[in-house]
Design an enzyme around this catalytic site. Structure first.
Site, mmCIF file in Angstrom:
data_model
loop_
_atom_site.group_PDB
_atom_site.id
_atom_site.type_symbol
_atom_site.label_atom_id
_atom_site.label_comp_id
_atom_site.label_asym_id
_atom_site.label_seq_id
_atom_site.Cartn_x
_atom_site.Cartn_y
_atom_site.Cartn_z
ATOM 1 N N ASP A 83 0.965 -1.291 0.084
ATOM 2 C CA ASP A 83 0.178 0.131 0.154
ATOM 3 C C ASP A 83 0.916 1.310 -0.104
ATOM 4 O OD1 ASP A 83 -2.384 1.497 0.371
ATOM 5 O OD2 ASP A 83 -2.409 1.430 2.380
ATOM 6 N N GLY A 211 -8.792 5.642 1.337
ATOM 7 C CA GLY A 211 -9.607 6.895 2.034
ATOM 8 C C GLY A 211 -11.023 6.385 2.310
HETATM 9 P P1 13P Z 1 -8.944 4.966 5.611
HETATM 10 O O1 13P Z 1 -7.750 5.966 6.349
HETATM 11 O O2 13P Z 1 -9.986 5.893 5.090
HETATM 12 O O3 13P Z 1 -9.130 3.828 6.247
HETATM 13 O O4 13P Z 1 -8.053 4.657 4.165
HETATM 14 C C1 13P Z 1 -7.176 3.601 4.281
HETATM 15 C C2 13P Z 1 -6.325 3.807 2.923
HETATM 16 O O5 13P Z 1 -6.406 4.179 1.864
HETATM 17 C C3 13P Z 1 -4.959 2.737 3.003
HETATM 18 O O6 13P Z 1 -4.275 3.006 1.695
HETATM 19 O O1 G3H Z 2 -3.064 5.192 3.778
HETATM 20 C C1 G3H Z 2 -2.507 4.924 4.615
HETATM 21 C C2 G3H Z 2 -2.728 3.673 5.293
HETATM 22 O O2 G3H Z 2 -3.752 3.982 6.496
HETATM 23 C C3 G3H Z 2 -1.698 3.171 6.136
HETATM 24 O O3 G3H Z 2 -1.092 3.915 7.340
HETATM 25 O O4 G3H Z 2 1.429 4.416 6.723
HETATM 26 O O5 G3H Z 2 0.442 4.577 8.971
HETATM 27 O O6 G3H Z 2 0.552 2.329 8.169
HETATM 28 P P1 G3H Z 2 0.276 3.801 7.747
HETATM 29 ZN ZN ZN Z 3 -4.538 4.940 1.035
#
Ligand code: 13P
Ligand code: G3H
Ligand code: ZN
Length: 308
Positions: A83, A211
């Protein structure tokens, strides 16, 4: 079933007008909670690992935990995804380490620089059978390495050019969502006209919504009732997510709701059992809270129950 790349998952989701939940994982209890929900709902699932999660838990630990989960229920299609990959190098390390999908996040770069780094990742990933998600446009809020005070919505024509020039497999679009627990000051609003325009210009192409936590108010209330301070937290209404899923959004990202489920549960437990200090005592209900939240989301938001 071994880990798979999401090609077929997304093709089925696109055709069926539903989405696959992509849940952020950071430790064993979170992985167990998500996987038992996916098993119970017979749903495909994406476990996603941020740069911060890799730093916290270590890639080797996460991969072994995922392996354990797969061996317990081999019937569930599972993708392991990076991610918000901040660089080509991190994407390469994840691909070499067995991830079946990576995101290269060049959303903070210029259009041309974003294209260049995304193409470099695609050129490394595709011969190895790995899927590549990219991002165009900026979500407001703070990500680990990307900060933006304002939304920069995705331009539909640029999206087409971006996909053609990079060969990326899926695209995260900015239509008004943001990361974290404080998404909207006034009324919740997403730019569905823009999503429709992007979808019309890229027919059959899987889009991604970041998000996308809904910030369930029962978790916020529970946190606050037991000593927390998360006042004013608000997420994306579930009906908007369902609508997005019917418009070409095949992957819906959820992290904040997992954090809230865990924290609400542990806060309550600590208040009710101040004499306890065995982590298994408070992590058991926290893991259950993740499972319940994820199962409910798979059923009522993703629409992916029974699609495994
Ligand atoms: P949220 O903060 O809305 O859970 O989004 C998570 C996200 O986009 C991780 O890449
Ligand atoms: O988009 C971000 C995700 O919520 C991951 O968050 O980078 O704090 O692990 P993090
Ligand atoms: Zn994200």
């Amino acid at each position: 079933m071994p880990l798979i790349n999401p090609k077929q998952m997304f093709a089925d989701a696109y055709a069926g007008g539903y989405a696959i939940g992509a849940f952020n994982v950071n430790n064993m209890e979170i992985i167990q909670g998500i996987m038992s929900a996916a098993s119970e709902e017979k749903s495909p699932v994406i476990l996603q690992v941020s740069a911060g999660a890799r730093k916290y838990a270590g890639q080797a630990y996460i991969m072994k935990l995922v392996e354990a989960a797969l061996s317990l229920d081999p019937t569930i299609p599972v993708v392991v995804h990076l991610d918000h990959g901040p660089s080509f190098e991190m994407c390469r390390d994840c691909i070499d380490g067995g991830f079946t999908s990576v995101m290269i996040d060049g959303s903070h770069l210029s259009f041309e620089e974003n294209i260049a780094v995304t193409k470099k990742v695609v050129d490394y990933a595709h011969p190895r059978g790995v899927w590549v998600e990219a991002e165009l446009g900026k979500l407001a809020g703070i990500e680990e390495h990307v900060q933006s005070a304002e939304h920069v919505y995705t331009d539909p024509d640029e999206a087409v050019q971006f996909v053609e020039r990079t060969g990326c497999d899926s695209l995260a679009v900015a239509i008004g969502t943001s990361h974290g627990a404080y998404k909207f000051k006034g009324e919740a609003k997403l730019d569905f006209e823009r999503l429709e325009a992007i979808g019309n210009k890229l027919p059959g192409y899987p889009l991604v919504l970041h998000g996308a936590s809904s910030v369930p108010q029962e978790f916020v209330e529970q946190c606050n009732a037991y000593g927390g301070k998360v006042g004013g937290a608000r997420g994306v209404p579930e009906d908007m997510l369902r609508k997005a899923a019917s418009m070409g959004v095949c992957k819906i990202n959820v992290d904040t709701d997992i954090r809230l489920a865990v924290t609400a549960s542990i806060r309550k437990y600590f208040t009710e059992h101040p004499e306890h200090f065995d982590p298994r005592q408070y992590l058991t209900p926290a893991r259950e809270a993740v499972k319940e939240m994820v199962a409910r989301k798979i059923r009522t938001v993703m629409g992916s129950s029974g699609k495994a």
